[in-house]
Design an enzyme around this catalytic site. Structure first.
Site, PDB file in Angstrom:
ATOM      1  N   THR A 123      20.829  -8.473  21.117  1.00 24.50           N
ATOM      2  CA  THR A 123      21.832  -7.431  21.246  1.00 24.50           C
ATOM      3  C   THR A 123      22.456  -7.113  19.892  1.00 24.50           C
ATOM      4  O   THR A 123      22.850  -8.012  19.148  1.00 24.50           O
ATOM      5  CB  THR A 123      22.931  -7.866  22.228  1.00 24.50           C
ATOM      6  OG1 THR A 123      22.339  -8.119  23.514  1.00 24.50           O
ATOM      7  CG2 THR A 123      23.980  -6.779  22.380  1.00 24.50           C
ATOM      8  N   LYS A 148      18.606  -4.486  22.070  1.00 18.66           N
ATOM      9  CA  LYS A 148      19.581  -3.825  22.947  1.00 18.66           C
ATOM     10  C   LYS A 148      20.741  -3.347  22.080  1.00 18.66           C
ATOM     11  O   LYS A 148      21.417  -4.153  21.431  1.00 18.66           O
ATOM     12  CB  LYS A 148      20.097  -4.764  24.038  1.00 18.66           C
ATOM     13  CG  LYS A 148      21.163  -4.091  24.914  1.00 18.66           C
ATOM     14  CD  LYS A 148      21.809  -5.057  25.885  1.00 18.66           C
ATOM     15  CE  LYS A 148      21.008  -5.184  27.139  1.00 18.66           C
ATOM     16  NZ  LYS A 148      21.810  -5.752  28.255  1.00 18.66           N
ATOM     17  N   LYS A 150      24.322  -1.754  21.799  1.00 22.80           N
ATOM     18  CA  LYS A 150      25.567  -1.431  22.492  1.00 22.80           C
ATOM     19  C   LYS A 150      26.067  -0.076  22.009  1.00 22.80           C
ATOM     20  O   LYS A 150      25.917   0.288  20.827  1.00 22.80           O
ATOM     21  CB  LYS A 150      26.618  -2.507  22.232  1.00 22.80           C
ATOM     22  CG  LYS A 150      26.279  -3.856  22.861  1.00 22.80           C
ATOM     23  CD  LYS A 150      26.347  -3.810  24.372  1.00 22.80           C
ATOM     24  CE  LYS A 150      26.204  -5.181  25.001  1.00 22.80           C
ATOM     25  NZ  LYS A 150      26.323  -5.163  26.467  1.00 22.80           N
ATOM     26  N   GLU A 201      21.370   1.485  30.064  1.00 24.65           N
ATOM     27  CA  GLU A 201      22.042   0.550  30.950  1.00 24.65           C
ATOM     28  C   GLU A 201      23.490   0.976  31.208  1.00 24.65           C
ATOM     29  O   GLU A 201      24.229   1.300  30.276  1.00 24.65           O
ATOM     30  CB  GLU A 201      22.008  -0.841  30.326  1.00 24.65           C
ATOM     31  CG  GLU A 201      22.400  -1.961  31.274  1.00 24.65           C
ATOM     32  CD  GLU A 201      22.204  -3.330  30.647  1.00 24.65           C
ATOM     33  OE1 GLU A 201      22.725  -4.295  31.208  1.00 24.65           O
ATOM     34  OE2 GLU A 201      21.541  -3.421  29.588  1.00 24.65           O
ATOM     35  N   ASP A 224      24.121  -2.414  35.796  1.00 20.83           N
ATOM     36  CA  ASP A 224      24.629  -3.735  35.420  1.00 20.83           C
ATOM     37  C   ASP A 224      25.912  -4.008  36.187  1.00 20.83           C
ATOM     38  O   ASP A 224      25.899  -4.646  37.240  1.00 20.83           O
ATOM     39  CB  ASP A 224      24.845  -3.824  33.916  1.00 20.83           C
ATOM     40  CG  ASP A 224      25.362  -5.193  33.466  1.00 20.83           C
ATOM     41  OD1 ASP A 224      25.561  -6.079  34.323  1.00 20.83           O
ATOM     42  OD2 ASP A 224      25.581  -5.385  32.260  1.00 20.83           O
ATOM     43  N   LYS A 246      22.898 -10.913  36.456  1.00 24.24           N
ATOM     44  CA  LYS A 246      23.554 -11.977  35.697  1.00 24.24           C
ATOM     45  C   LYS A 246      24.037 -13.011  36.698  1.00 24.24           C
ATOM     46  O   LYS A 246      24.621 -12.663  37.734  1.00 24.24           O
ATOM     47  CB  LYS A 246      24.736 -11.432  34.891  1.00 24.24           C
ATOM     48  CG  LYS A 246      24.326 -10.473  33.788  1.00 24.24           C
ATOM     49  CD  LYS A 246      25.548  -9.865  33.101  1.00 24.24           C
ATOM     50  CE  LYS A 246      25.119  -8.909  32.002  1.00 24.24           C
ATOM     51  NZ  LYS A 246      26.263  -8.124  31.469  1.00 24.24           N
ATOM     52  N   CYS A 274      22.998 -11.840  30.661  1.00 26.19           N
ATOM     53  CA  CYS A 274      23.855 -13.003  30.498  1.00 26.19           C
ATOM     54  C   CYS A 274      25.206 -12.565  29.966  1.00 26.19           C
ATOM     55  O   CYS A 274      25.367 -11.436  29.513  1.00 26.19           O
ATOM     56  CB  CYS A 274      23.224 -14.049  29.577  1.00 26.19           C
ATOM     57  SG  CYS A 274      23.002 -13.495  27.863  1.00 26.19           S
ATOM     58  N   ASP A 296      17.348 -10.197  28.814  1.00 27.43           N
ATOM     59  CA  ASP A 296      18.461 -10.116  27.869  1.00 27.43           C
ATOM     60  C   ASP A 296      19.183 -11.467  27.880  1.00 27.43           C
ATOM     61  O   ASP A 296      20.284 -11.598  28.391  1.00 27.43           O
ATOM     62  CB  ASP A 296      19.397  -8.977  28.278  1.00 27.43           C
ATOM     63  CG  ASP A 296      20.623  -8.866  27.378  1.00 27.43           C
ATOM     64  OD1 ASP A 296      20.504  -9.194  26.184  1.00 27.43           O
ATOM     65  OD2 ASP A 296      21.690  -8.460  27.871  1.00 27.43           O
TER      66      ASP A 296
END
Length: 328
Positions: A123, A148, A150, A201, A224, A246, A274, A296
């Site tokens: 990430t 990934k 953000k 996401e 998510d 998760k 996670c 992830d």
């Protein structure tokens, strides 16, 4: 069975920024379930996006002590402990304890094929464009080929374009963590598709994602925050093409395996996510990750330090945990 638990803060290697927060530490509970000379361990974090606090999780764990003293099973925990993060730590500690009692590995008990390593993403937290590009390049140089990114509402295309150009051949996932509206999503989807983004996401808030029925882009969407249990799947399958599981959200490895199977039966892709775990929390998630389409599971890689018998990363892959850590 006796229950013990402790709250700890594990520092990140650097401040970890997403659309709604910036964290210097990962707040985690470690849970121990003791049965005679045997001890099972589990771990959980906090989910502030659902209103959870440290006090909520501690209270749920304290309330489970009597259940465990009476010999509670994983099914009992699922039915009687409301807090999902606490359920996760308890469920995983019971898996660990069951393995020690039986002399079987978690792979044998769960009926899941063990994999020596699985490819994972890394990430890239929110920062100015050049910092995000440099972080992505550093990850790419370490062998990570899935990144990934953000995102909030600022400079999204500029940041993704810079990383796509710097890390040619990388698979890119954009995670908005609920920061967009449907107009922003539809505006960004085409250019992001042209940049090779494979997945978006949680673009909208989990309590206001019905407008995704009007999504016009071609990039698959992953739920998510909107996905917290198997009960969500019927609705989510009308709005998303993938879900993120998760263990803190769903309450442990046991319901996580059930949710993965149900989502794949519906033709949805599954990401294993996670919430900043150490290797102790990543180990049970790894079991589920062997069955997922996206993994992830970079939490330990983002921390300044890790537990004894820690899992390790190389070449963009996370290597399997040892029985000394968990599950054996």
């Amino acid at each position: 069975m006796d229950l013990l638990f402790a709250f700890q803060e594990w520092p990140y290697a650097e401040t970890f920024r997403i659309s709604r927060s910036a964290k210097t530490n990962s707040e985690l509970f470690t849970v121990y379930i003791r049965d005679g000379d045997l001890v099972g361990r589990g771990e959980c974090g906090l989910l502030p996006q659902y209103g959870q606090t440290r006090e909520d999780v501690a209270a749920a764990l304290e309330g489970a002590a009597d259940l465990l003293a009476g010999g509670a099973t994983r099914a009992d925990i699922a039915a009687k402990v409301a807090n999902s993060s606490a359920r996760n730590a308890l469920d995983c500690a019971l898996w660990d304890l069951e393995c020690k009692r039986s002399g079987q590995s978690v792979w044998q008990r769960a009926g899941v094929e063990r994999k020596e390593a699985i490819e994972v993403d890394l990430t890239i937290g929110i920062n100015p464009t050049l910092k995000m590009r440099d972080d992505a390049l550093a990850a790419f140089a370490r062998g990570f080929r899935i990144l990934k990114l953000k995102a909030n509402q600022e400079d999204v295309l500029e940041r993704v374009e810079a990383i796509a150009a710097a890390c040619a051949g990388a698979t890119l996932i954009v995670d908005a963590n609920e920061a967009w509206d449907i107009a922003t999503l539809n505006r960004l989807a085409g250019p992001l598709d042209a940049l090779g983004v494979a997945l978006i996401e949680q673009p909208l808030h989990h309590q206001a994602d019905a407008p995704l029925a009007g999504y016009t882009g071609g990039i698959p969407l992953c739920a998510d925050e909107s996905c917290s249990s198997i009960k969500d799947l019927d609705r989510l399958s009308q709005l998303y093409q993938a879900i993120n599981i998760k263990l803190d959200k769903v309450g442990g490895l046991t319901p996580g395996l059930e949710l993965e199977a149900a989502a794949h039966t519906r033709g949805m892709k599954v990401m294993l996510g996670c919430s900043g775990p150490t290797s102790l929390g990543a180990a049970p998630a790894y079991v589920l990750g062997t069955r997922c389409d996206f993994v992830d599971l970079d939490g330990p890689a983002l921390l300044l330090d890790d537990r004894a018998d820690a899992m390790h990363y190389s070449g963009g892959h996370l290597h399997c945990f040892t029985p000394q850590l968990w599950g054996g």
